[in-house]
Design a protein around this motif. Structure first.
Motif, PDB file in Angstrom:
ATOM      1  N   ALA A  33     139.346 159.647  81.162  1.00  0.00           N
ATOM      2  CA  ALA A  33     139.162 159.697  82.342  1.00  0.00           C
ATOM      3  C   ALA A  33     138.450 158.273  82.889  1.00  0.00           C
ATOM      4  N   SER A  34     137.848 157.560  81.998  1.00  0.00           N
ATOM      5  CA  SER A  34     137.352 156.365  82.169  1.00  0.00           C
ATOM      6  C   SER A  34     138.554 155.192  82.491  1.00  0.00           C
ATOM      7  N   TRP A  35     139.671 155.680  81.705  1.00  0.00           N
ATOM      8  CA  TRP A  35     140.592 154.493  81.979  1.00  0.00           C
ATOM      9  C   TRP A  35     141.662 154.939  83.422  1.00  0.00           C
ATOM     10  N   TYR A  36     141.739 156.094  83.655  1.00  0.00           N
ATOM     11  CA  TYR A  36     142.262 156.586  84.960  1.00  0.00           C
ATOM     12  C   TYR A  36     141.586 156.058  85.855  1.00  0.00           C
ATOM     13  N   ARG A  37     140.365 155.963  85.922  1.00  0.00           N
ATOM     14  CA  ARG A  37     139.580 155.543  86.998  1.00  0.00           C
ATOM     15  C   ARG A  37     139.563 153.797  87.002  1.00  0.00           C
ATOM     16  N   MET A  48     140.983 165.877  86.062  1.00  0.00           N
ATOM     17  CA  MET A  48     141.798 166.524  85.285  1.00  0.00           C
ATOM     18  C   MET A  48     141.607 166.356  83.899  1.00  0.00           C
ATOM     19  N   ALA A  49     141.579 165.082  83.584  1.00  0.00           N
ATOM     20  CA  ALA A  49     141.456 164.443  82.165  1.00  0.00           C
ATOM     21  C   ALA A  49     140.215 164.929  81.788  1.00  0.00           C
ATOM     22  N   GLU A  50     139.025 164.905  82.367  1.00  0.00           N
ATOM     23  CA  GLU A  50     137.724 165.195  81.943  1.00  0.00           C
ATOM     24  C   GLU A  50     137.851 167.070  81.726  1.00  0.00           C
TER      25      GLU A  50
END
Length: 144
Positions: A33-37, A48-50
């Protein structure tokens, strides 16, 4: 590779750019999630990743696969790996996709649809830059 033939540096650069973009997509899968953000994929993808959904992984792996194949076509045209089928046609298609995505993305700056205006600006700028590099590779392809 024929050593008497000079390598097309634009093809090699295009291949490297595609490879870097592909690896960054793998990073999104791995780091979550941190990289998607960080890369502006949108809060929905990050959430969704989280939550452990497979959807972000499937979509991101598909993008990785396309970018990796594009890198292979660039390296093939540069003579660094085995010749792949329809190389020139595929490179024209890749170049066109980068330009189309880049220019269409600028429209979404004003109606971001799930992503930030910054995402649309920077991703469009990157796509156009990649498109220019691929276009230069095509233009100089027959000269090498």
């Amino acid at each position: 590779m024929d050593v008497s033939r000079q390598v097309n540096r634009y093809l090699v650069l295009s291949g490297l750019l595609n490879t870097i973009a592909a690896i960054l997509h793998l990073g999104c899968i791995y780091f979550g999630a941190s990289w998607y953000r960080l890369f502006g994929a949108g809060e929905e993808m990050a959430l969704m990743a989280e939550q452990g959904s497979n959807y972000p992984t499937i979509i991101t792996f598909a993008i990785f696969s396309v970018l990796f194949i594009w890198a292979l076509y660039c390296f093939s045209a540069a003579g660094l790996i085995k010749k792949l089928p329809f190389t020139k046609f595929v490179l024209v298609l890749i170049t066109s996709i980068y330009f189309i995505r880049g220019f269409i993305g600028f429209i979404f700056i004003f109606m971001p649809i799930g992503r930030s205006s910054e995402f649309w600006f920077w991703s469009s700028f990157i796509c156009i830059t990649f498109g220019v590099c691929h276009a230069l590779a095509l233009k100089t392809m027959d000269k090498h």
